[in-house]
Write a protein that holds these residues in place. Sequence first.
Motif, mmCIF file in Angstrom:
data_model
loop_
_atom_site.group_PDB
_atom_site.id
_atom_site.type_symbol
_atom_site.label_atom_id
_atom_site.label_comp_id
_atom_site.label_asym_id
_atom_site.label_seq_id
_atom_site.Cartn_x
_atom_site.Cartn_y
_atom_site.Cartn_z
ATOM 1 N N GLU A 176 -4.930 10.669 -7.031
ATOM 2 C CA GLU A 176 -3.690 9.905 -6.849
ATOM 3 C C GLU A 176 -3.355 9.152 -8.131
ATOM 4 O OE1 GLU A 176 -2.197 10.453 -4.014
ATOM 5 O OE2 GLU A 176 -3.893 11.417 -3.036
ATOM 6 N N GLN A 177 -3.399 9.850 -9.263
ATOM 7 C CA GLN A 177 -3.178 9.198 -10.554
ATOM 8 C C GLN A 177 -1.914 9.707 -11.237
ATOM 9 O OE1 GLN A 177 -5.662 9.905 -14.297
ATOM 10 N NE2 GLN A 177 -6.440 7.905 -13.645
ATOM 11 N N ALA A 178 -1.900 10.975 -11.635
ATOM 12 C CA ALA A 178 -0.770 11.547 -12.362
ATOM 13 C C ALA A 178 -0.114 12.653 -11.545
ATOM 14 C CB ALA A 178 -1.236 12.100 -13.705
ATOM 15 N N ASP A 179 1.219 12.711 -11.615
ATOM 16 C CA ASP A 179 1.989 13.726 -10.889
ATOM 17 C C ASP A 179 1.612 13.764 -9.407
ATOM 18 O OD1 ASP A 179 3.486 14.680 -13.136
ATOM 19 O OD2 ASP A 179 1.687 15.734 -13.817
ATOM 20 N N VAL A 180 1.482 12.587 -8.826
ATOM 21 C CA VAL A 180 1.117 12.485 -7.414
ATOM 22 C C VAL A 180 2.296 12.924 -6.557
ATOM 23 C CG1 VAL A 180 0.341 10.932 -5.591
ATOM 24 C CG2 VAL A 180 -0.388 10.534 -7.962
ATOM 25 N N ALA A 181 2.077 13.845 -5.642
ATOM 26 C CA ALA A 181 3.107 14.261 -4.690
ATOM 27 C C ALA A 181 2.899 13.492 -3.394
ATOM 28 C CB ALA A 181 3.020 15.758 -4.427
ATOM 29 N N MET A 182 3.953 12.817 -2.933
ATOM 30 C CA MET A 182 3.820 11.995 -1.729
ATOM 31 C C MET A 182 5.084 12.098 -0.893
ATOM 32 S SD MET A 182 2.681 7.970 -1.472
ATOM 33 C CE MET A 182 0.999 8.391 -1.973
ATOM 34 N N SER A 183 4.916 12.236 0.405
ATOM 35 C CA SER A 183 6.063 12.261 1.310
ATOM 36 C C SER A 183 6.653 10.862 1.417
ATOM 37 C CB SER A 183 5.634 12.754 2.687
ATOM 38 O OG SER A 183 4.841 11.771 3.338
ATOM 39 N N TYR A 184 7.911 10.806 1.798
ATOM 40 C CA TYR A 184 8.566 9.513 1.948
ATOM 41 C C TYR A 184 7.944 8.693 3.077
ATOM 42 C CZ TYR A 184 12.135 11.373 -1.180
ATOM 43 O OH TYR A 184 12.788 11.907 -2.265
ATOM 44 N N ASP A 185 7.472 9.354 4.106
ATOM 45 C CA ASP A 185 6.847 8.631 5.211
ATOM 46 C C ASP A 185 5.628 7.843 4.738
ATOM 47 O OD1 ASP A 185 8.714 9.562 6.988
ATOM 48 O OD2 ASP A 185 7.435 11.140 7.837
ATOM 49 N N VAL A 186 4.833 8.464 3.868
ATOM 50 C CA VAL A 186 3.660 7.766 3.339
ATOM 51 C C VAL A 186 4.080 6.719 2.320
ATOM 52 C CG1 VAL A 186 1.495 8.027 2.067
ATOM 53 C CG2 VAL A 186 2.165 9.743 3.773
ATOM 54 N N LEU A 187 4.981 7.085 1.404
ATOM 55 C CA LEU A 187 5.426 6.137 0.386
ATOM 56 C C LEU A 187 6.015 4.873 0.997
ATOM 57 C CD1 LEU A 187 5.945 5.619 -2.669
ATOM 58 C CD2 LEU A 187 8.184 6.701 -2.340
ATOM 59 N N GLU A 188 6.708 5.025 2.113
ATOM 60 C CA GLU A 188 7.360 3.880 2.741
ATOM 61 C C GLU A 188 6.370 2.790 3.126
ATOM 62 O OE1 GLU A 188 10.960 3.172 5.915
ATOM 63 O OE2 GLU A 188 9.613 4.872 6.226
ATOM 64 N N ARG A 189 5.152 3.179 3.493
ATOM 65 C CA ARG A 189 4.143 2.192 3.880
ATOM 66 C C ARG A 189 3.843 1.206 2.758
ATOM 67 N NH1 ARG A 189 -0.656 5.703 4.612
ATOM 68 N NH2 ARG A 189 -1.691 3.702 4.295
ATOM 69 N N PHE A 190 3.938 1.667 1.523
ATOM 70 C CA PHE A 190 3.531 0.860 0.377
ATOM 71 C C PHE A 190 4.702 0.234 -0.377
ATOM 72 C CE2 PHE A 190 0.497 4.314 1.063
ATOM 73 C CZ PHE A 190 -0.694 3.618 1.158
ATOM 74 N N SER A 191 5.935 0.579 -0.010
ATOM 75 C CA SER A 191 7.111 0.251 -0.808
ATOM 76 C C SER A 191 7.784 -1.040 -0.390
ATOM 77 C CB SER A 191 8.135 1.389 -0.725
ATOM 78 O OG SER A 191 7.627 2.577 -1.284
ATOM 79 N N SER A 192 8.336 -1.729 -1.389
ATOM 80 C CA SER A 192 9.084 -2.962 -1.123
ATOM 81 C C SER A 192 10.595 -2.754 -1.238
ATOM 82 C CB SER A 192 8.647 -4.062 -2.090
ATOM 83 O OG SER A 192 8.896 -3.677 -3.421
ATOM 84 N N LYS A 193 11.013 -1.488 -1.357
ATOM 85 C CA LYS A 193 12.431 -1.120 -1.350
ATOM 86 C C LYS A 193 13.192 -1.656 -2.552
ATOM 87 C CE LYS A 193 12.819 -0.635 3.669
ATOM 88 N NZ LYS A 193 13.623 -0.953 4.868
ATOM 89 N N ARG A 194 12.514 -1.735 -3.702
ATOM 90 C CA ARG A 194 13.220 -2.182 -4.896
ATOM 91 C C ARG A 194 12.604 -1.535 -6.139
ATOM 92 N NH1 ARG A 194 10.303 -6.807 -3.197
ATOM 93 N NH2 ARG A 194 8.726 -7.500 -4.703
ATOM 94 N N GLY A 195 13.386 -1.530 -7.223
ATOM 95 C CA GLY A 195 12.904 -0.948 -8.454
ATOM 96 C C GLY A 195 14.014 -0.887 -9.488
ATOM 97 N N MET A 196 13.820 -0.045 -10.489
ATOM 98 C CA MET A 196 14.790 0.105 -11.573
ATOM 99 C C MET A 196 14.984 1.580 -11.893
ATOM 100 S SD MET A 196 13.436 -2.764 -14.304
ATOM 101 C CE MET A 196 11.691 -2.369 -14.048
ATOM 102 N N VAL A 197 16.225 1.950 -12.130
ATOM 103 C CA VAL A 197 16.551 3.261 -12.698
ATOM 104 C C VAL A 197 16.610 3.099 -14.217
ATOM 105 C CG1 VAL A 197 18.283 5.077 -12.874
ATOM 106 C CG2 VAL A 197 17.926 3.903 -10.696
ATOM 107 N N ILE A 198 15.965 3.998 -14.948
ATOM 108 C CA ILE A 198 16.039 4.011 -16.409
ATOM 109 C C ILE A 198 16.278 5.443 -16.860
ATOM 110 C CG2 ILE A 198 14.846 3.578 -18.597
ATOM 111 C CD1 ILE A 198 13.333 1.336 -17.264
ATOM 112 N N GLU A 199 17.251 5.618 -17.771
ATOM 113 C CA GLU A 199 17.545 6.935 -18.315
ATOM 114 C C GLU A 199 18.067 6.808 -19.731
ATOM 115 O OE1 GLU A 199 20.900 8.942 -16.404
ATOM 116 O OE2 GLU A 199 21.432 7.018 -15.486
ATOM 117 N N ARG A 200 18.156 7.944 -20.413
ATOM 118 C CA ARG A 200 18.639 7.967 -21.784
ATOM 119 C C ARG A 200 20.119 7.622 -21.825
ATOM 120 N NH1 ARG A 200 15.798 10.203 -26.634
ATOM 121 N NH2 ARG A 200 17.069 9.252 -28.248
ATOM 122 N N ARG A 201 20.498 6.850 -22.795
ATOM 123 C CA ARG A 201 21.906 6.470 -22.944
ATOM 124 C C ARG A 201 22.660 7.550 -23.704
ATOM 125 N NH1 ARG A 201 21.367 1.238 -24.902
ATOM 126 N NH2 ARG A 201 21.412 1.947 -27.061
#
Length: 201
Positions: A176-201
């Motif tokens: 569970e370190q790099a390129d971890v594949a996780m379903s949304y059902d599992v991810l939801e347990r750990f998530s606080s529903k916030r973050g940041m989008v970052i992309e190239r300008r």
Amino acid sequence: MQKQVPYVSQWADPAFNERIAAGMDPCEDPSWTNTGFTDPDDYRFWARRICGLACFQAILGYYGIPALSNKALLARALEENAYRLREDGGVDGLIYDPFLAFVTKDFPLKGQVLRHCDVQQIESVLPEDGFLIWSVSTEIRRPEKKNIRDAGHLILIHAADRNGCRFHNPSGVAPEQADVAMSYDVLERFSSKRGMVIERR
């Protein structure tokens, strides 16, 4: 096509992640001085708090943007109030708005803060050639175990579809370190529903 995103640990050598997470002194990793830190106590204090900077270093690596050392990047983040030292000796951060203001000023990037964003929205908000730095609990490194928190740590989401997402966890341990594949059902347990989008300008 899945992006080839470099993995960056919040500690010096990702091979030590599991041992450090279990309580090993991070300075027992002989490569810790490669991070730009020179004082062991300074490194011990900050290394467990710079998960967001590790995510950002991976973004810089993907885009081929020259990176700063962790120490130098932290110094700039502190200057811009993306981290704030508290009187009790703790730290508030990574604080999204000043962090995005800093990185979009210093680097050819753009971004957006996400609040109250359900994990099922990740596919729609993740840019094709961009990233989400996403707030979770450190317990996500052991998803088979029951968790009690849903914040305090940041991961780098770099791919998503309708079933789930892929991410790098800067304090993760294999598998569970790099390129971890996780379903949304599992991810939801750990998530606080916030973050940041970052992309190239």
